[in-house]
Design an enzyme around this catalytic site. Structure first.
Site, short mmCIF file in Angstrom:
data_model
loop_
_atom_site.label_atom_id
_atom_site.label_comp_id
_atom_site.label_asym_id
_atom_site.label_seq_id
_atom_site.Cartn_x
_atom_site.Cartn_y
_atom_site.Cartn_z
N CYS A 1 -7.49 -1.48 -6.80
CA CYS A 1 -6.58 -1.16 -5.69
C CYS A 1 -5.12 -1.37 -6.06
CB CYS A 1 -6.96 -1.94 -4.44
SG CYS A 1 -6.93 -3.72 -4.63
N CYS B 1 0.51 6.76 2.60
CA CYS B 1 -0.37 6.58 1.43
C CYS B 1 -1.58 5.71 1.81
CB CYS B 1 0.41 5.91 0.31
SG CYS B 1 -0.57 5.51 -1.14
N CYS C 1 -5.16 3.06 -2.23
CA CYS C 1 -5.88 1.81 -2.53
C CYS C 1 -7.12 1.66 -1.65
CB CYS C 1 -4.97 0.61 -2.36
SG CYS C 1 -4.14 0.55 -0.76
N CYS D 1 -15.39 -7.94 -2.02
CA CYS D 1 -14.39 -7.69 -3.07
C CYS D 1 -14.93 -8.14 -4.43
CB CYS D 1 -13.10 -8.43 -2.73
SG CYS D 1 -11.84 -8.31 -4.01
N CYS E 1 4.55 1.53 2.54
CA CYS E 1 3.36 2.29 2.16
C CYS E 1 3.39 3.70 2.76
CB CYS E 1 2.10 1.58 2.64
SG CYS E 1 1.66 0.16 1.63
N CYS F 1 -1.77 2.17 -7.25
CA CYS F 1 -0.58 2.07 -6.40
C CYS F 1 0.66 2.63 -7.11
CB CYS F 1 -0.35 0.60 -6.02
SG CYS F 1 1.09 0.41 -4.96
N CYS G 1 -10.79 -7.71 -10.49
CA CYS G 1 -10.73 -6.25 -10.34
C CYS G 1 -9.27 -5.86 -10.06
CB CYS G 1 -11.62 -5.83 -9.17
SG CYS G 1 -11.43 -4.11 -8.65
N CYS H 1 -11.37 1.66 -3.53
CA CYS H 1 -12.14 0.42 -3.68
C CYS H 1 -13.63 0.71 -3.89
CB CYS H 1 -11.96 -0.47 -2.45
SG CYS H 1 -12.96 -1.96 -2.57
N ASP I 1 -1.33 -21.87 -5.41
CA ASP I 1 -2.71 -21.95 -4.95
C ASP I 1 -3.12 -23.35 -4.48
OD1 ASP I 1 -3.15 -19.32 -5.34
OD2 ASP I 1 -4.60 -19.52 -6.94
#
Ligand code: B12
Ligand code: SF4
Ligand code: SF4
Length: 365
Positions: A253, A200, A203, A223, A197, A257, A250, A207, A143
């Site tokens: 999502c 699908c 996710c 978000c 993915c 999965c 959170c 949300c 980060d």
């Protein structure tokens, strides 16, 4: 720390596969579950995605995303390492099973234990030292370095980015932290993996605040992770109901999965340990987060990612949680906080939550 060992450097130059293997073995021993290498070139299409994301204003108040945008796209930027040859990306898994449920109040799984910046940062510095001892200047960061981590992780073949934007490591899932090493060492590179993915879209549909503007495209301002951690402003009223009982971050999502339902057989369980939920956190309550003094807050958040949201932010979040999911025992507390809390932001959130809670409570004739 920068260190140069010229003799070592020339000796290693033609034989970098062994250096990569040494790095992989050390990374695994430190606790990382995956390592991959990409050539340190410009991020063309991914850089364009980032540019468009910023231009749309999806970053909201996260001004740091805009400040270092050029560096994020180019590791040889003067602000990073102009002599860089490779970007080494690493993943470290954290627990994916249990929900951190304060009943009411949920904390995202990544935040239950120690702050990942510290744990990964320390391990990455050791790896950087190994590269430097071999004569290659290197910069390590999680980060903190302006690195577009998911994009580099894809290039380095760690996994693929799902429609939920998260990097999914095959066999491990998306509950992983990412860390980066930008280095002069021209290490052998890995091949990117295609997205898996398919059709699908679980996710995107789950949300609660409809934060996805398309597959892999997130308006951070909607978000819950942004609303409960990053923003210093009041959470916009139309989104408060969607925040539900999320006190911090959170996982919705990621929890739906299918790639997070695997057995994670390749993982050493000891590496999850630093991120196992702390007892003090699991025993805390939303009521406590709503109304605690600075000393109690400091003790509860020492070395924890929750500190980032600050005492005022967590109190505002807790008010929303109690409005959306609290019980009759929280009514008097919310009323008191709405009337007397020193922070205008917290008073306003509590004042919003009180009628929401009352509407949900069974009516006494
Ligand atoms: C800003 C930020 C946030 C913001 C914005 C998130 C976002 N999606 O942009 C907020 C605060 C909302 C946030 C939330 C979270 N974050 Co965050 N965040 C960051 C940070 C600092 C920068 C991310 C960034 O560059 N965003 C810009 C946008 C453009 O990039 P992106 O969505 O990540 O990029 C990919 C998609 O856009 C995708 N894409 C683009 N178009 C398309 C089209 C299709 C079809 C597909 C499939 C994909 C796709 O490709 C990009 C990669 O090439 C990184 C650390 C870092 N230095 O990179 C951590 C980071 C991404 N976050 C992380 C985590 C853990 C989270 C949360 C899970 C925390 C939580 N549980 O609450 C959530 C997940 C939310 C989500 N679904 O993305 C981890 C991700 C680990 C992983 N497995 O991916 C990171 C890498 C931190 C770390 N060092 O471990 N985060
Ligand atoms: S973390 Fe939660 S709010 Fe954010 S995009 Fe995922 S499901 Fe939506
Ligand atoms: S839930 Fe489905 S669409 Fe979303 S990231 Fe996982 S596999 Fe991809």
């Amino acid at each position: 720390m920068m260190m140069r060992v010229e003799g070592e450097r020339s000796r290693r130059r033609g034989a970098l596969a062994p250096l990569k293997r040494e790095l992989e073995a050390e990374a695994r021993a430190l606790g990382f579950c995956a390592l991959g290498v990409a050539r340190a070139t410009r991020l063309g299409p991914e850089g364009e995605q980032l540019r468009a994301w910023l231009a749309a204003g999806y970053h909201g108040e996260m001004a740091y995303m805009k400040r270092h945008a050029a560096v994020r796209r180019w590791p040889r930027h003067p602000g990073m390492l102009p002599t860089a040859r490779s970007v080494v990306m690493l993943a470290w898994a954290y627990p994916q099973q249990q929900d951190i449920d304060l009943g009411p109040g949920r904390v995202a799984k990544y935040a239950g234990g120690r702050d990942y910046h510290r744990v990964l940062g320390k391990a990455l510095r050791k790896l950087a030292f190994t590269l430097e001892a071999a004569g290659y200047r290197s910069r390590a960061g999680v980060d903190s370095l302006p690195i577009f981590e998911r994009a580099w992780a894809v290039r380095a073949g760690l996994g693929f980015v799902g429609k939920n934007c998260c990097l999914i490591v095959p066999g491990v899932g998306s509950h992983v932290f990412l860390g980066a090493l930008v280095t002069e060492a021209p290490l052998p590179v890995d091949r990117p993996q295609p997205s898996r993915c398919g059709t699908c879209r679980l996710c995107l549909d789950v949300c609660p605040t409809r934060a996805f503007v398309g597959p892999g495209r997130l308006d951070a301002r909607r978000c819950i992770a942004y609303l409960t951690i990053e923003t210093r402003k009041p959470i916009p009223e139309p989104l408060r109901e969607g925040v539900g009982d999320w006190l911090f971050g959170c996982d919705a999502c990621q929890d739906v999965c299918p790639y997070n339902r695997g057995q994670r057989r390749s993982l050493d369980p000891d590496t999850l340990e630093p991120f196992a939920p702390r007892l003090a956190l699991t025993q805390s309550s939303a009521a406590q987060w709503l109304d605690q003094d600075e000393a109690a807050f400091d003790a509860l958040t020492l070395g924890s990612p929750l500190r980032r949201a600050k005492r005022e932010g967590l109190a505002a979040n807790a008010a929303i949680v109690l409005g959306n999911a609290g019980g009759p025992e929280h009514e008097a507390l919310l009323a008191r906080v709405a009337a007397t809390h020193p922070s205008e932001r917290v008073r306003e959130h509590a004042a919003w939550a009180l009628p929401v809670l009352r509407r949900r409570l069974p009516q006494v004739p």
